[in-house]
Design an enzyme around this catalytic site. Sequence first.
Site, PDB file in Angstrom:
ATOM      1  N   ASP A  36      24.546   9.610   1.061  1.00 52.43           N
ATOM      2  CA  ASP A  36      23.157   9.772   1.502  1.00 52.43           C
ATOM      3  C   ASP A  36      22.578  11.154   1.213  1.00 52.43           C
ATOM      4  OD1 ASP A  36      20.874   7.371   2.738  1.00 52.43           O
ATOM      5  OD2 ASP A  36      20.211   9.793   2.363  1.00 52.43           O
ATOM      6  N   ALA A  85      20.757   3.805  -2.709  1.00 53.54           N
ATOM      7  CA  ALA A  85      19.816   5.007  -2.628  1.00 53.54           C
ATOM      8  C   ALA A  85      18.890   4.980  -3.718  1.00 53.54           C
ATOM      9  CB  ALA A  85      20.879   6.095  -2.942  1.00 53.54           C
ATOM     10  N   THR A 134      14.650  -4.644  -6.809  1.00 57.52           N
ATOM     11  CA  THR A 134      13.482  -5.264  -6.136  1.00 57.52           C
ATOM     12  C   THR A 134      12.963  -6.338  -7.193  1.00 57.52           C
ATOM     13  OG1 THR A 134      11.188  -4.568  -5.650  1.00 57.52           O
ATOM     14  CG2 THR A 134      12.404  -3.262  -7.466  1.00 57.52           C
ATOM     15  N   ASP A 135      11.921  -6.865  -6.575  1.00 54.27           N
ATOM     16  CA  ASP A 135      11.338  -8.173  -7.224  1.00 54.27           C
ATOM     17  C   ASP A 135       9.880  -7.471  -7.984  1.00 54.27           C
ATOM     18  OD1 ASP A 135       9.326  -7.407  -5.360  1.00 54.27           O
ATOM     19  OD2 ASP A 135       9.061  -9.446  -4.489  1.00 54.27           O
ATOM     20  N   GLU A 136       9.668  -6.291  -7.923  1.00 58.57           N
ATOM     21  CA  GLU A 136       8.523  -5.649  -8.625  1.00 58.57           C
ATOM     22  C   GLU A 136       8.950  -5.517  -9.956  1.00 58.57           C
ATOM     23  OE1 GLU A 136       6.570  -2.435  -6.643  1.00 58.57           O
ATOM     24  OE2 GLU A 136       7.082  -3.160  -4.594  1.00 58.57           O
ATOM     25  N   TYR A 160       7.243   3.309  -9.934  1.00 57.40           N
ATOM     26  CA  TYR A 160       8.666   2.828  -9.150  1.00 57.40           C
ATOM     27  C   TYR A 160       9.081   1.719  -9.773  1.00 57.40           C
ATOM     28  CZ  TYR A 160      10.964   0.139  -5.617  1.00 57.40           C
ATOM     29  OH  TYR A 160      11.925  -0.585  -4.961  1.00 57.40           O
ATOM     30  N   LYS A 164      12.940   1.158 -11.598  1.00 61.40           N
ATOM     31  CA  LYS A 164      13.975   0.072 -11.029  1.00 61.40           C
ATOM     32  C   LYS A 164      14.577  -0.692 -12.178  1.00 61.40           C
ATOM     33  CE  LYS A 164      15.419  -0.324  -7.379  1.00 61.40           C
ATOM     34  NZ  LYS A 164      16.643   0.315  -6.660  1.00 61.40           N
ATOM     35  N   LYS A 199       5.280   2.755   5.017  1.00 62.25           N
ATOM     36  CA  LYS A 199       5.164   1.291   4.453  1.00 62.25           C
ATOM     37  C   LYS A 199       4.232   0.329   5.399  1.00 62.25           C
ATOM     38  CE  LYS A 199       8.302   2.441   1.234  1.00 62.25           C
ATOM     39  NZ  LYS A 199       9.679   2.417   1.618  1.00 62.25           N
ATOM     40  N   PRO A 215      -5.505   1.559   7.207  1.00 59.51           N
ATOM     41  CA  PRO A 215      -6.028   1.667   6.008  1.00 59.51           C
ATOM     42  C   PRO A 215      -5.679   0.574   5.020  1.00 59.51           C
ATOM     43  CG  PRO A 215      -4.278   3.171   6.345  1.00 59.51           C
ATOM     44  CD  PRO A 215      -4.304   2.541   7.655  1.00 59.51           C
ATOM     45  N   HIS A 294      -2.434  -1.632  -8.712  1.00 63.26           N
ATOM     46  CA  HIS A 294      -2.014  -2.341  -7.593  1.00 63.26           C
ATOM     47  C   HIS A 294      -1.559  -4.009  -8.116  1.00 63.26           C
ATOM     48  CE1 HIS A 294      -2.551  -3.189  -3.090  1.00 63.26           C
ATOM     49  NE2 HIS A 294      -1.495  -3.605  -3.356  1.00 63.26           N
TER      50      HIS A 294
HETATM   51  P1  NAD Z   1      14.533   3.934   1.883  1.00 57.14           P
HETATM   52  O1  NAD Z   1      13.506   4.976   1.157  1.00 57.14           O
HETATM   53  O2  NAD Z   1      14.237   3.714   3.102  1.00 57.14           O
HETATM   54  O3  NAD Z   1      15.903   4.728   1.614  1.00 57.14           O
HETATM   55  C1  NAD Z   1      16.314   5.250   0.565  1.00 57.14           C
HETATM   56  C2  NAD Z   1      17.685   6.007   1.210  1.00 57.14           C
HETATM   57  O4  NAD Z   1      18.193   6.702  -0.147  1.00 57.14           O
HETATM   58  C3  NAD Z   1      17.325   7.168   1.963  1.00 57.14           C
HETATM   59  O5  NAD Z   1      18.218   7.193   3.147  1.00 57.14           O
HETATM   60  C4  NAD Z   1      17.342   8.600   1.168  1.00 57.14           C
HETATM   61  O6  NAD Z   1      17.789   9.545   1.642  1.00 57.14           O
HETATM   62  C5  NAD Z   1      18.602   8.072   0.180  1.00 57.14           C
HETATM   63  N1  NAD Z   1      18.252   8.646  -1.256  1.00 57.14           N
HETATM   64  C6  NAD Z   1      17.140   8.870  -1.900  1.00 57.14           C
HETATM   65  N2  NAD Z   1      17.285   9.597  -2.917  1.00 57.14           N
HETATM   66  C7  NAD Z   1      18.641   9.918  -2.969  1.00 57.14           C
HETATM   67  C8  NAD Z   1      19.625  10.853  -3.862  1.00 57.14           C
HETATM   68  N3  NAD Z   1      19.065  11.274  -4.967  1.00 57.14           N
HETATM   69  N4  NAD Z   1      20.783  10.733  -3.592  1.00 57.14           N
HETATM   70  C9  NAD Z   1      21.441  10.007  -2.387  1.00 57.14           C
HETATM   71  N5  NAD Z   1      20.620   9.507  -1.353  1.00 57.14           N
HETATM   72  C10 NAD Z   1      19.320   9.351  -1.896  1.00 57.14           C
HETATM   73  O7  NAD Z   1      14.666   2.806   0.870  1.00 57.14           O
HETATM   74  P2  NAD Z   1      14.770   1.154   1.292  1.00 57.14           P
HETATM   75  O8  NAD Z   1      13.530   0.505   1.703  1.00 57.14           O
HETATM   76  O9  NAD Z   1      15.702   0.976   2.345  1.00 57.14           O
HETATM   77  O10 NAD Z   1      15.365   0.716  -0.225  1.00 57.14           O
HETATM   78  C11 NAD Z   1      16.705   0.510  -0.338  1.00 57.14           C
HETATM   79  C12 NAD Z   1      17.101   0.084  -1.627  1.00 57.14           C
HETATM   80  O11 NAD Z   1      16.346  -1.351  -1.833  1.00 57.14           O
HETATM   81  C13 NAD Z   1      16.205   0.688  -2.807  1.00 57.14           C
HETATM   82  O12 NAD Z   1      16.842   0.858  -3.831  1.00 57.14           O
HETATM   83  C14 NAD Z   1      14.895  -0.289  -2.983  1.00 57.14           C
HETATM   84  O13 NAD Z   1      14.436   0.129  -4.276  1.00 57.14           O
HETATM   85  C15 NAD Z   1      15.659  -1.616  -2.884  1.00 57.14           C
HETATM   86  N6  NAD Z   1      14.572  -2.465  -2.220  1.00 57.14           N
HETATM   87  C16 NAD Z   1      13.667  -2.182  -1.117  1.00 57.14           C
HETATM   88  C17 NAD Z   1      12.816  -3.314  -0.859  1.00 57.14           C
HETATM   89  C18 NAD Z   1      11.959  -2.852   0.553  1.00 57.14           C
HETATM   90  O14 NAD Z   1      11.108  -3.878   0.854  1.00 57.14           O
HETATM   91  N7  NAD Z   1      12.175  -1.794   1.201  1.00 57.14           N
HETATM   92  C19 NAD Z   1      12.721  -4.714  -1.169  1.00 57.14           C
HETATM   93  C20 NAD Z   1      13.622  -4.737  -2.451  1.00 57.14           C
HETATM   94  C21 NAD Z   1      14.602  -3.668  -2.580  1.00 57.14           C
HETATM   95  O1  DAU Z   2       8.563  -6.075  -3.062  1.00 59.11           O
HETATM   96  C1  DAU Z   2       9.553  -5.184  -2.853  1.00 59.11           C
HETATM   97  C2  DAU Z   2       9.120  -3.665  -2.488  1.00 59.11           C
HETATM   98  O2  DAU Z   2       8.471  -3.919  -1.506  1.00 59.11           O
HETATM   99  C3  DAU Z   2      10.265  -2.969  -2.626  1.00 59.11           C
HETATM  100  O3  DAU Z   2      10.759  -2.676  -3.664  1.00 59.11           O
HETATM  101  C4  DAU Z   2       9.405  -1.537  -2.432  1.00 59.11           C
HETATM  102  O4  DAU Z   2      10.591  -0.521  -2.139  1.00 59.11           O
HETATM  103  C5  DAU Z   2       8.799  -1.347  -0.926  1.00 59.11           C
HETATM  104  O5  DAU Z   2       8.101  -0.349  -0.760  1.00 59.11           O
HETATM  105  C6  DAU Z   2       7.722  -2.681  -1.045  1.00 59.11           C
HETATM  106  O6  DAU Z   2       6.679  -2.110  -2.132  1.00 59.11           O
HETATM  107  P1  DAU Z   2       5.010  -2.602  -1.911  1.00 59.11           P
HETATM  108  O7  DAU Z   2       4.147  -1.613  -2.415  1.00 59.11           O
HETATM  109  O8  DAU Z   2       4.918  -4.110  -1.932  1.00 59.11           O
HETATM  110  O9  DAU Z   2       5.124  -2.148  -0.139  1.00 59.11           O
HETATM  111  P2  DAU Z   2       3.910  -1.192   0.871  1.00 59.11           P
HETATM  112  O10 DAU Z   2       4.537  -1.616   2.386  1.00 59.11           O
HETATM  113  O11 DAU Z   2       3.748  -0.023   0.308  1.00 59.11           O
HETATM  114  O12 DAU Z   2       2.747  -2.261   0.825  1.00 59.11           O
HETATM  115  C7  DAU Z   2       2.592  -3.677   0.964  1.00 59.11           C
HETATM  116  C8  DAU Z   2       1.237  -3.940   0.716  1.00 59.11           C
HETATM  117  O13 DAU Z   2       0.275  -3.503   1.584  1.00 59.11           O
HETATM  118  C9  DAU Z   2       0.824  -3.686  -0.693  1.00 59.11           C
HETATM  119  O14 DAU Z   2       0.043  -4.550  -1.371  1.00 59.11           O
HETATM  120  C10 DAU Z   2      -0.069  -2.213  -0.509  1.00 59.11           C
HETATM  121  C11 DAU Z   2      -0.697  -2.509   0.756  1.00 59.11           C
HETATM  122  N1  DAU Z   2      -0.760  -1.342   1.496  1.00 59.11           N
HETATM  123  C12 DAU Z   2       0.247  -0.537   1.733  1.00 59.11           C
HETATM  124  C13 DAU Z   2      -0.033   0.517   2.354  1.00 59.11           C
HETATM  125  C14 DAU Z   2       0.995   1.561   2.713  1.00 59.11           C
HETATM  126  C15 DAU Z   2      -2.066  -1.385   2.195  1.00 59.11           C
HETATM  127  O15 DAU Z   2      -3.013  -2.015   1.934  1.00 59.11           O
HETATM  128  N2  DAU Z   2      -2.202  -0.307   3.074  1.00 59.11           N
HETATM  129  C16 DAU Z   2      -1.518   0.675   3.371  1.00 59.11           C
HETATM  130  O16 DAU Z   2      -1.561   1.783   3.846  1.00 59.11           O
END
Ligand code: NAD
Ligand code: DAU
Length: 354
Positions: A36, A85, A134-136, A160, A164, A199, A215, A294
Site C-alpha cells: 500500500d 489498490a 466496481t459495478d459503476e 473513476y 476502473k 463517502k 450535504p 451523477h
Molecule cells: P480506499 O480508497 O479506501 O482504499 C484504497 C487503498 O489503495 C488505500 O489504502 C490507498 O493507500 C491504496 N492506494 C491508492 N493508490 C495506490 C498506489 N498508487 N499504490 C499503492 N496503493 C495505493 O478504497 P476502497 O473503498 O477500499 O476500495 C478498494 C477497491 O475496491 C478499489 O479498487 C475500488 O475500486 C473497489 N470497490 C470499492 C467499492 C466501495 O464501495 N468502496 C465498491 C466496489 C469496488
Molecule cells: O458502486 C460502487 C462504488 O461505490 C465504488 O466503486 C466507489 O469506490 C465508492 O466510492 C462508491 O461510489 P459512490 O459514488 O456511489 O459512493 P459515495 O459514497 O461517494 O456516494 C453515494 C451516493 O451518495 C451517491 O449517489 C452520491 C451521494 N452523496 C455522496 C456524498 C459523499 C451525497 O448525496 N452527498 C455526499 O456528501
Amino acid sequence: MQSKHILITGGAGFIGSHVVRLFVTKYPDYQIVNLDKLTYAGNLENLKDIQDFPNYIFEKGDIVDADFITALFQKYNFDGVIHLAAESHVDRSITDPMSFVMTNVIGTVNLLNAARDAWKASGFEGKRFYHVSTDEVYGELHDPEEFFLETTSYDPRSPYSASKASSDHFVRAYHNTYKLPVVVSNCSNNYGPNHFPEKLIPLMINNIIHNFPLPVYGKGENVRDWLFVKDHARAIDVIYHNGVNGETYNIGGFNEWKNIDLVHLLCKIMDEKLGRPEGTSVKLITYVQDRAGHDLRYAIDANKLMKELGWEPSLQFEEGLASTVDWYLANTNWLKNVTSGDYLNYYESMYTNR
Ligand code: NAD
Ligand code: DAU
C-alpha cells in the site's frame, strides 16, 4: 513453511483492510503481503490488531512504480494477487482524473506485467490474478426492473468508473493474450467500519456527531445497492479460491436505497444512539448542488455468485448500519485522525469549487 504467498494491494484502505484481516486470520498457513502507498485513504491503524501476526507483512510502495513492483515479485514468490489498490472516490475523480488514470490504469497494468513475467516460466500453474472492481463500470440504470448482470455492456460515465473499466479490460486482455489466470468481480457500494468519511455513510455519521450540515446531492433521489464490507471480503475469499479463470462475478446486497431515505434512516439511528430527541439530526439535511454526471441508480444481480459459488450476504442492512454507527461512536479517535490535515482542505474545496 507457508503454503501460499499472496500479494494484497490496497490492504490499508477500507475494503482491503477487511480482506487482509480475513485472509491473515483464516489462513494461518498463507503468507500475506500487504502492498500500500498509504495515500490519504490508506491507514495502518485499520490493521493494528493483526500487524504482529507471523504470516503478515506490510510493504509500503506505489503500484505506479514498475521497477518497484518487479522487484517485489522477485523478492516474494507470489502464487496470487488480490488487487484492490485504487483511487476510489468519484468526486475526487471529477477534480483530478489523472491520478485515477495513473493508479487505476497504469498501476494495474504494472501489476499484470509483473505477474505475467514472474509466472510464465511455470506455465501459470496454480497462479491467480484477482482484480477487485466496481459495478459503476456498467453505467446507470433507469428501468426499476433492470439489474446489472455480468453480461451487461460497459458504459462508464465518470472518470473513476472509466479508469476502473479500463483496468478491467486490461485484466481480461491479459487473460486472452498471455493466458494469465484472472478473475474479476464487480461489487456494489460497501459500508462498514474503517470507511473513509468522504463517502456518503461515514460522512453523514461524522457530520451528525458534530452537528454539521448533511450535504445531500441534488434531490437525493439517486439509488445505491449497499453491502456490508465483511460480506464483500467473504465474497472475495470465495471467488479467489473457487472462481473460474477468466470469469466475472457480480457482488451485491439486493439492498437498494434512495440516498435521501438512507440519510433519514441514519439520522434516526444516530438520534437514538446519541440520546438526542427524534428529529434532531434530520434538521441538518442540506440539499447541495448535484455531482456532475451523477449516475441515477446502481443495482447488482448477484445470482451467479450465489448459485455457482454458494456465497450470500450475511447481514440485514438495518443491523449492519446500526453496528457501523456503533463502530464510529466507539472509534472517534480514528475519525479525528483521518479528518485532520488534508481531509479538511479537501472538504472545504468540495464546496468552494463547485
Ligand atoms: P480506499 O480508497 O479506501 O482504499 C484504497 C487503498 O489503495 C488505500 O489504502 C490507498 O493507500 C491504496 N492506494 C491508492 N493508490 C495506490 C498506489 N498508487 N499504490 C499503492 N496503493 C495505493 O478504497 P476502497 O473503498 O477500499 O476500495 C478498494 C477497491 O475496491 C478499489 O479498487 C475500488 O475500486 C473497489 N470497490 C470499492 C467499492 C466501495 O464501495 N468502496 C465498491 C466496489 C469496488
Ligand atoms: O458502486 C460502487 C462504488 O461505490 C465504488 O466503486 C466507489 O469506490 C465508492 O466510492 C462508491 O461510489 P459512490 O459514488 O456511489 O459512493 P459515495 O459514497 O461517494 O456516494 C453515494 C451516493 O451518495 C451517491 O449517489 C452520491 C451521494 N452523496 C455522496 C456524498 C459523499 C451525497 O448525496 N452527498 C455526499 O456528501
